[in-house]
Scaffold this motif. Structure first.
Motif, PDB file in Angstrom:
ATOM      1  N   ASP A 448       0.340  -1.225  -0.120  1.00 13.31           N
ATOM      2  CA  ASP A 448      -0.496  -0.179  -0.086  1.00 13.31           C
ATOM      3  C   ASP A 448       0.813   1.236  -0.234  1.00 13.31           C
ATOM      4  OD1 ASP A 448      -2.605   0.521  -0.392  1.00 13.31           O
ATOM      5  OD2 ASP A 448      -2.701   1.853   1.820  1.00 13.31           O
ATOM      6  N   ARG A 451       0.888   2.899  -3.254  1.00 16.77           N
ATOM      7  CA  ARG A 451      -0.601   2.569  -3.966  1.00 16.77           C
ATOM      8  C   ARG A 451      -0.588   4.363  -4.541  1.00 16.77           C
ATOM      9  NH1 ARG A 451      -5.179   5.987  -2.772  1.00 16.77           N
ATOM     10  NH2 ARG A 451      -7.052   5.467  -3.311  1.00 16.77           N
ATOM     11  N   THR A 477      -5.259  -5.918  -1.109  1.00 15.04           N
ATOM     12  CA  THR A 477      -4.267  -4.583  -2.508  1.00 15.04           C
ATOM     13  C   THR A 477      -4.415  -4.559  -3.261  1.00 15.04           C
ATOM     14  OG1 THR A 477      -3.561  -5.072   0.393  1.00 15.04           O
ATOM     15  CG2 THR A 477      -2.408  -3.559  -1.332  1.00 15.04           C
ATOM     16  N   SER A 523     -11.812  -0.756   2.513  1.00 12.80           N
ATOM     17  CA  SER A 523     -10.263  -0.029   2.469  1.00 12.80           C
ATOM     18  C   SER A 523     -10.968   0.844   1.485  1.00 12.80           C
ATOM     19  CB  SER A 523      -9.522  -1.097   2.184  1.00 12.80           C
ATOM     20  OG  SER A 523      -9.770  -2.600   2.767  1.00 12.80           O
TER      21      SER A 523
END
Length: 855
Positions: A448, A451, A477, A523
């Motif tokens: 992440d 990202r 993820t 998320s």
């Protein structure tokens, strides 16, 4: 005509002319007293200062407004606070510790009978120059401002020219000649506020020290005047001015951000059109809502220059945050060289080299997984790159330059970082694009940390390799990143898009895959969380349809993908949250938001046009919340149509049969209407009447149960022909109920209608008490269950309008509004009107849960 008469005519005419001339003389403006030469010059001088500071200075910005913006319309006072100069940070987002309190305007510090000498420090774009320009305009009303930009007068200062000489020479450029030494005499009279902008914009350190010495000399020579100097912190530390009180510019607060954005859009709106102000308010609110959905952008709004750039990009380059990569590029270029070039500042070396150095530095930080690097590491990286560049500056000089530009800051002694992680991520993405290092991102789809860099990369590059790597990994993820890439609106190979859609479909039947997809979607959704003043966390955007359908694929729910899931019942909304909490993807228990949380200023702007299910503490059922300003209306004509449709032939026949001693006319009407009855259709009103008749005899029982309106309407239509009788009854009923052409109030909240209905009961005639009691019970059940069947909707509408016909004017509104609200709920149930109900999640979460503070 006699001589006397002729004389009177002449006299009268003469008197009229005299009176007319006297009136004209009196109506002429009284001439201004003759001005002295000093007064004329002062008027021209003040007018020149006003004109020079009239508009917002947007030089150096690549995206510009189509028209000049009035400074007075846009300006928001940044406020100042006492601060030692060595404690003022140099970066573009320089803030203050929470222990530093106080916000004062510059006027507060100047409002002292003793002369003040102030130095205002702030990072790049913090509003120092704009503060002086606005102060100069304000002082024009009651004093004499002197505003000089030091960069424009360096040669004169180094030559030893005095302050009056520089001001006079500057005025001469605008054909304003000070022949009588007005400026010098004004400065000696101790009546001026002298503002000197941009000590740091003097490039050479030696020259900067000379300018500081010159400033000290002018303060001594004209000691009775106020002096205000502005600078970036490093420029002042290199060449301090003795004896000044140092103030730091405070960052914008959330309230100031709102004020600035609304002022900006009012200023750029086309005020000629009637809807200009409404359109400006809508555009401002749209930007604020988009900022709240993009935390990285929210953090930048504390800086007035960056907020100005955000507003211009939002207005002229499309909606944010979709174009945030363009915004970050513009911010970096403006901070590194465009502003300096627009100000015609001389600098050593090639300004574009700074971008080369910072891109490589950002990539180094990203690959090392760090936010800051030691001085020796930064200098080593710069030295490696400078061997490939032609520049007279060494690594240390370049480091000082990028610190001065505000994009890099010394967080701790000899530890350097970008002013905001956003700049590090954007510059790393630019480096990857330039060097074709997309494999770095493909190998990091499960991390992440990468990202945002990945999303900034795909905003201007091919996303296929990234999405392919995500589908190969299939971790939560990676799947979330793939969905984010699609949400960015990037081009994607048709096969990859089909494969991603297939994964989402398979999740419905594969528990393990569903858990991953659920975590990925949740998320993504939870990034919109904000913490309210009460400590709870609220997610400001409705649950998207893709997430909702993982746990409830009811056909009644509308929406696809990232669109809000709409149209679920109150029971379904509660069950969805219960199912969500059964999963293991979130560390705290989720719930439906409360009404007070939805009305919070940090939440309301993004959901104000929605209808959200809320659940108050200790309540067993959900209630429908709607913002009072955005509640839908039922047009009077539509409500009249629905009410008339409730009065079916079966209803009228049933009533006619209960009238004692029916006449032949009534018997004919019964026969005529019976032929029109649809025996297969269940009639809600007939059901209610039939049920009630079991408790007592005919017409009187009907009056007691439903009031007089319907019976009176039937009697009033008796003289109509058979073919027109039914329509006449309907028209009579709706007219008595007050359904005329005037507008009906927007639909209400059921709990509020319950209270108002109870209050209206006290004003009802005695004969209406029983129907009012029945209606109150039905609405109470509606409020408790938050659901309404078609039969109940028709019965509530009929009862409410029956009582409206007999109510006093002040009570009639609640009955009509109740009928309209029941009608709208029935339309939602049948799909006649799109169902607006959405789910807004909340949690009583610990401080460790990441969420932004309220705006």
């Amino acid at each position: 005509m006699s001589v006397f008469a002729a004389a009177m005519v002449v006299l009268g005419t003469g008197t009229g002319v005299v009176a007319l001339l006297e009136r004209r003389r009196r109506s002429r403006p009284v001439p201004e007293p003759e001005l002295t030469a000093d007064q004329r010059f002062e008027q021209e001088y003040i007018a020149r200062v006003r004109r020079g500071a009239r508009y917002v200075d947007l030089k150096g910005l690549q995206t510009l407004s189509h028209s000049s913006l009035e400074l007075d319309e846009v300006y928001v006072d940044v406020s100042l606070v006492h601060r030692p100069p060595h404690q003022v940070r140099t970066d573009v987002l320089a803030g203050l510790p929470t222990t530093v309190q106080g916000r004062r305007p510059l006027a507060h510090f100047l409002d002292d009978p003793r002369p003040q000498v102030l130095t205002v420090l702030g990072g790049p774009g913090s509003g120092k120059t704009t503060l002086l320009r606005k102060t100069a305009r304000d002082i024009c009303d009651s004093g004499t401002p002197v505003l000089l930009f030091l960069r424009d007068h360096l040669a004169e200062i180094l030559r030893g020219a005095s302050l009056p000489e520089i001001v006079v020479a500057n005025l001469a450029r605008y054909d304003l000649v000070d022949a009588d030494q007005w400026v010098a005499r004004k400065l000696r009279s101790d009546r001026c506020v002298v503002m000197l902008d941009g000590l740091d914009e003097v490039a050479r350190a030696q020259d900067r020290r000379s300018v500081s010495a010159w400033v000290e000399n002018q303060i001594t020579a004209f000691s009775g005047n106020d002096f205000v100097l502005t600078s970036r912190p490093q420029g002042f530390l290199d060449a301090p001015v003795d004896g000044t009180v140092v103030l730091q510019v405070r960052p914008f607060t959330p309230a100031q951000v709102r004020d600035f954005v609304h002022g900006w859009y009012r200023a750029v709106a086309n005020t000629v059109t009637p809807d200009a102000h409404d359109r400006a308010a809508e555009e401002a609110q749209d930007l604020l809502a988009r900022l709240d959905e993009a935390p990285a952008l929210v953090d930048l709004t504390v800086n007035p220059l960056l907020l100005t750039m955000i507003a211009t990009v939002h207005q002229f380059r499309g909606a944010l945050p979709g174009s945030r990569a363009d915004l970050y590029r513009e911010i970096c270029e403006v901070m590194l060289w465009h502003r300096d070039e627009a100000k015609k500042l001389v600098s050593t070396g090639n300004n574009r080299h700074k971008m080369v150095l910072l891109r490589s530095l950002a990539y180094l930080m990203m690959t090392n997984g760090v936010r800051q690097l030691a001085r020796e590491v930064v200098l080593a990286e710069f030295e490696r790159l400078l061997r490939r560049l032609s520049t007279p500056l060494d690594a240390e000089a370049h480091l000082r330059r990028v610190i001065s530009d505000g994009l890099v800051v010394e967080w701790e002694r000899d530890q350097f970082a970008f002013a905001h992680l956003t700049f590090q991520e954007y510059l790393a993405a630019a480096y990857i694009r330039e060097k074709n290092l997309v494999d770095t991102l493909c190998y990091a789809v499960d991390d992440d940390w990468w990202r945002e860099t990945t999303l900034l990369y795909v905003a201007g590059s091919d996303a296929d390799p990234i999405v392919l790597a995500c589908l190969a990994s299939r971790t939560s993820t990676a799947l979330g990143l793939a969905l984010d890439c699609v949400a960015e609106g990037v081009e994607l190979d048709e096969k990859l898009r089909s494969e991603l859609d297939g994964v989402l479909r398979d999740a419905a039947n594969d528990p393990a895959l569903r858990e991953k997809v659920l975590q990925a979607m949740l998320s993504r959704h939870l990034r919109s969380a904000v913490r309210t003043a009460t400590g709870s966390v609220v997610w400001r955007t409705p649950v998207p349809a893709g997430l909702y359908r993982l746990l409830d694929d009811s056909p009644a729910v509308e929406g696809q993908g990232d669109e809000p899931a709409r149209g679920m019942s109150s029971t379904s909304a509660v069950q969805f949250v219960d199912e969500l909490n059964k999963s293991t993807v979130f560390p705290v228990s989720l719930r439906l938001a409360t009404a007070s949380e939805l009305n919070h200023p940090s939440v309301l702007p993004t959901i104000q046009s929605a209808a959200a299910w809320t659940k108050e503490p200790f309540f067993t059922t959900a209630q429908l919340w709607m913002n009072a300003s955005f509640r839908p209306r039922v047009a009077t004509a539509n409500l009249r149509h629905e009410a008339q449709a409730d009065l079916t032939p079966a209803t009228i026949v049933l009533l006619l049969k209960r009238i004692p001693a029916p006449t032949p006319r009534m018997i004919d009407l019964i026969s005529h209407l019976t032929d029109a009855i649809d025996s297969a259709e269940e009639d809600p009103i007939v059901l209610a009447v039939t049920t009630d008749l079991r408790r007592g005899p005919g017409a009187e029982r009907i009056r007691a149960r439903f009031g007089n309106a319907l019976m009176d309407s039937v009697r009033a239509a008796m003289d109509q022909p058979q073919d027109l009788f039914l329509s006449a009854v309907r028209e009579q009923f709706t007219s008595r109920a007050g359904l005329i052409e005037s507008d009906i109030e927007p639909i209400g909240e059921i709990a509020d209608l319950c209270l108002r209905l109870h209050a209206a009961g006290a004003d009802q005639p005695i004969g209406s008490r029983l129907p009012h009691h029945h209606l109150t019970n039905m609405v109470a059940e509606w409020n408790q269950t938050a659901s309404l069947t078609g039969k109940s909707a028709a019965q509530i509408r009929f009862l409410a309008l029956s009582l409206s016909a007999e109510a006093r004017p002040e009570s009639r509104r609640v009955f009509v509004q109740l009928a309209a609200t029941a009608t709208m709920w029935d339309w939602w149930r049948t799909g006649k009107v799109a169902r607006p109900q959405v789910v807004i999640l909340a949690a009583d979460a610990p401080e460790s849960l990441s969420a932004r503070p309220p705006r």
